[in-house]
Write an enzyme that holds these catalytic residues in place. Sequence first.
Site, PDB file in Angstrom:
ATOM      1  N   ASN A  42       0.840  -1.191   0.000  1.00  0.00           N
ATOM      2  CA  ASN A  42       0.000   0.000   0.000  1.00  0.00           C
ATOM      3  C   ASN A  42       0.883   1.253   0.000  1.00  0.00           C
ATOM      4  O   ASN A  42       1.948   1.287   0.616  1.00  0.00           O
ATOM      5  CB  ASN A  42      -0.991   0.003   1.162  1.00  0.00           C
ATOM      6  CG  ASN A  42      -0.414  -0.277   2.524  1.00  0.00           C
ATOM      7  OD1 ASN A  42       0.564  -1.006   2.664  1.00  0.00           O
ATOM      8  ND2 ASN A  42      -1.000   0.298   3.545  1.00  0.00           N
ATOM      9  N   GLU A  44       0.379   5.232   0.618  1.00  0.00           N
ATOM     10  CA  GLU A  44      -0.540   6.271   1.085  1.00  0.00           C
ATOM     11  C   GLU A  44      -0.114   7.641   0.567  1.00  0.00           C
ATOM     12  O   GLU A  44       0.977   7.812   0.007  1.00  0.00           O
ATOM     13  CB  GLU A  44      -0.605   6.229   2.624  1.00  0.00           C
ATOM     14  CG  GLU A  44      -1.169   4.895   3.084  1.00  0.00           C
ATOM     15  CD  GLU A  44      -1.416   4.802   4.571  1.00  0.00           C
ATOM     16  OE1 GLU A  44      -0.904   5.649   5.342  1.00  0.00           O
ATOM     17  OE2 GLU A  44      -2.137   3.862   4.971  1.00  0.00           O
ATOM     18  N   SER A  46      -0.648  12.115   1.318  1.00  0.00           N
ATOM     19  CA  SER A  46      -1.128  13.218   2.174  1.00  0.00           C
ATOM     20  C   SER A  46      -2.578  13.540   1.845  1.00  0.00           C
ATOM     21  O   SER A  46      -3.342  13.963   2.704  1.00  0.00           O
ATOM     22  CB  SER A  46      -0.305  14.480   1.931  1.00  0.00           C
ATOM     23  OG  SER A  46       1.029  14.248   2.246  1.00  0.00           O
ATOM     24  N   TYR A  48      -5.465  11.777   1.474  1.00  0.00           N
ATOM     25  CA  TYR A  48      -5.728  10.390   1.879  1.00  0.00           C
ATOM     26  C   TYR A  48      -6.428   9.537   0.824  1.00  0.00           C
ATOM     27  O   TYR A  48      -6.136   8.360   0.663  1.00  0.00           O
ATOM     28  CB  TYR A  48      -6.589  10.363   3.150  1.00  0.00           C
ATOM     29  CG  TYR A  48      -5.912  10.866   4.398  1.00  0.00           C
ATOM     30  CD1 TYR A  48      -4.567  11.244   4.426  1.00  0.00           C
ATOM     31  CD2 TYR A  48      -6.638  10.975   5.581  1.00  0.00           C
ATOM     32  CE1 TYR A  48      -3.979  11.716   5.582  1.00  0.00           C
ATOM     33  CE2 TYR A  48      -6.050  11.442   6.752  1.00  0.00           C
ATOM     34  CZ  TYR A  48      -4.719  11.813   6.748  1.00  0.00           C
ATOM     35  OH  TYR A  48      -4.142  12.263   7.891  1.00  0.00           O
ATOM     36  N   CYS A  53      -4.058   0.650  -2.674  1.00  0.00           N
ATOM     37  CA  CYS A  53      -3.942  -0.586  -1.901  1.00  0.00           C
ATOM     38  C   CYS A  53      -2.858  -1.495  -2.505  1.00  0.00           C
ATOM     39  O   CYS A  53      -2.569  -1.447  -3.704  1.00  0.00           O
ATOM     40  CB  CYS A  53      -5.254  -1.351  -1.913  1.00  0.00           C
ATOM     41  SG  CYS A  53      -6.568  -0.593  -0.966  1.00  0.00           S
ATOM     42  N   GLU A  55      -2.985  -4.664  -3.070  1.00  0.00           N
ATOM     43  CA  GLU A  55      -3.503  -5.620  -4.064  1.00  0.00           C
ATOM     44  C   GLU A  55      -3.510  -4.993  -5.451  1.00  0.00           C
ATOM     45  O   GLU A  55      -3.126  -5.612  -6.442  1.00  0.00           O
ATOM     46  CB  GLU A  55      -4.938  -6.052  -3.699  1.00  0.00           C
ATOM     47  CG  GLU A  55      -5.056  -6.851  -2.421  1.00  0.00           C
ATOM     48  CD  GLU A  55      -5.240  -5.994  -1.177  1.00  0.00           C
ATOM     49  OE1 GLU A  55      -4.792  -4.832  -1.169  1.00  0.00           O
ATOM     50  OE2 GLU A  55      -5.827  -6.507  -0.213  1.00  0.00           O
ATOM     51  N   CYS A  86      -9.949  -5.218   0.413  1.00  0.00           N
ATOM     52  CA  CYS A  86     -11.095  -4.307   0.493  1.00  0.00           C
ATOM     53  C   CYS A  86     -12.033  -4.559  -0.690  1.00  0.00           C
ATOM     54  O   CYS A  86     -11.680  -5.256  -1.655  1.00  0.00           O
ATOM     55  CB  CYS A  86     -10.629  -2.847   0.530  1.00  0.00           C
ATOM     56  SG  CYS A  86     -10.131  -2.187  -1.068  1.00  0.00           S
ATOM     57  N   CYS A  89     -10.661  -3.663  -4.164  1.00  0.00           N
ATOM     58  CA  CYS A  89      -9.641  -4.611  -4.648  1.00  0.00           C
ATOM     59  C   CYS A  89     -10.270  -5.937  -5.053  1.00  0.00           C
ATOM     60  O   CYS A  89      -9.824  -6.576  -6.010  1.00  0.00           O
ATOM     61  CB  CYS A  89      -8.572  -4.821  -3.590  1.00  0.00           C
ATOM     62  SG  CYS A  89      -7.524  -3.354  -3.392  1.00  0.00           S
TER      63      CYS A  89
HETATM   64  N1  THU Z   1      -5.208  -1.444   2.460  1.00  0.00           N
HETATM   65  C1  THU Z   1      -4.658  -2.245   1.499  1.00  0.00           C
HETATM   66  O1  THU Z   1      -3.530  -2.030   1.053  1.00  0.00           O
HETATM   67  N2  THU Z   1      -5.401  -3.273   1.057  1.00  0.00           N
HETATM   68  C2  THU Z   1      -6.655  -3.585   1.488  1.00  0.00           C
HETATM   69  O2  THU Z   1      -7.297  -4.459   0.941  1.00  0.00           O
HETATM   70  C3  THU Z   1      -7.204  -2.885   2.649  1.00  0.00           C
HETATM   71  C4  THU Z   1      -6.532  -1.623   2.993  1.00  0.00           C
HETATM   72  C5  THU Z   1      -4.419  -0.322   2.961  1.00  0.00           C
HETATM   73  C6  THU Z   1      -4.902   1.021   2.503  1.00  0.00           C
HETATM   74  C7  THU Z   1      -4.389   1.915   3.595  1.00  0.00           C
HETATM   75  O3  THU Z   1      -3.056   2.296   3.274  1.00  0.00           O
HETATM   76  C8  THU Z   1      -4.343   1.040   4.825  1.00  0.00           C
HETATM   77  O4  THU Z   1      -4.448  -0.302   4.364  1.00  0.00           O
HETATM   78  C9  THU Z   1      -5.440   1.311   5.838  1.00  0.00           C
HETATM   79  O5  THU Z   1      -6.661   1.320   5.221  1.00  0.00           O
END
Ligand code: THU
Length: 131
Positions: A42, A44, A46, A48, A53, A55, A86, A89
């Site tokens: 993942n 991230e 600034s 948000y 993700c 995946e 999620c 994904c």
């Molecule tokens: N996240 C993923 O990388 N994959 C998922 O399927 C769920 C969430 C990450 C996104 C974010 O950086 C952190 O987890 C918290 O949501």
Amino acid sequence: MSDVELIEAARQVQKNAYAPYSNFKIGVAILGNDSQIYTGVNVESSSYGLTICAERGAVCKAVAAGCKIFAKIVVYSSCSPPATPCGACRQVLYEFGQDLQVICVNDHNEIVRYELSQLLPEGFRLKDKQN
Ligand code: THU
């Protein structure tokens, strides 16, 4: 390719996750039908909502390398129970096959296995639709 190798690839790449805002690091390893491993983390932002993700990062890497058929995906997290992909994904993975094996693992070696069709029943595929 054993599950152990795929899990180890996801565990290693998790360290590279860029998650300064959530501190929730995810590492992913996809096994392609070309026997290659495609990893993702993942990333991230600034701003948000721009977060990507792990995946989807791994899917993009596989497709860019010419691989569009996946056998398994390992999602490696540090929470218990282990994180599942999620909703967004799940839909992106579904594009490339609903029989995908999804293996969710954490630092405590808890392993939960799913088929993508369990995680996303009746997912959307444009090519199944007639108009
Ligand atoms: N996240 C993923 O990388 N994959 C998922 O399927 C769920 C969430 C990450 C996104 C974010 O950086 C952190 O987890 C918290 O949501």
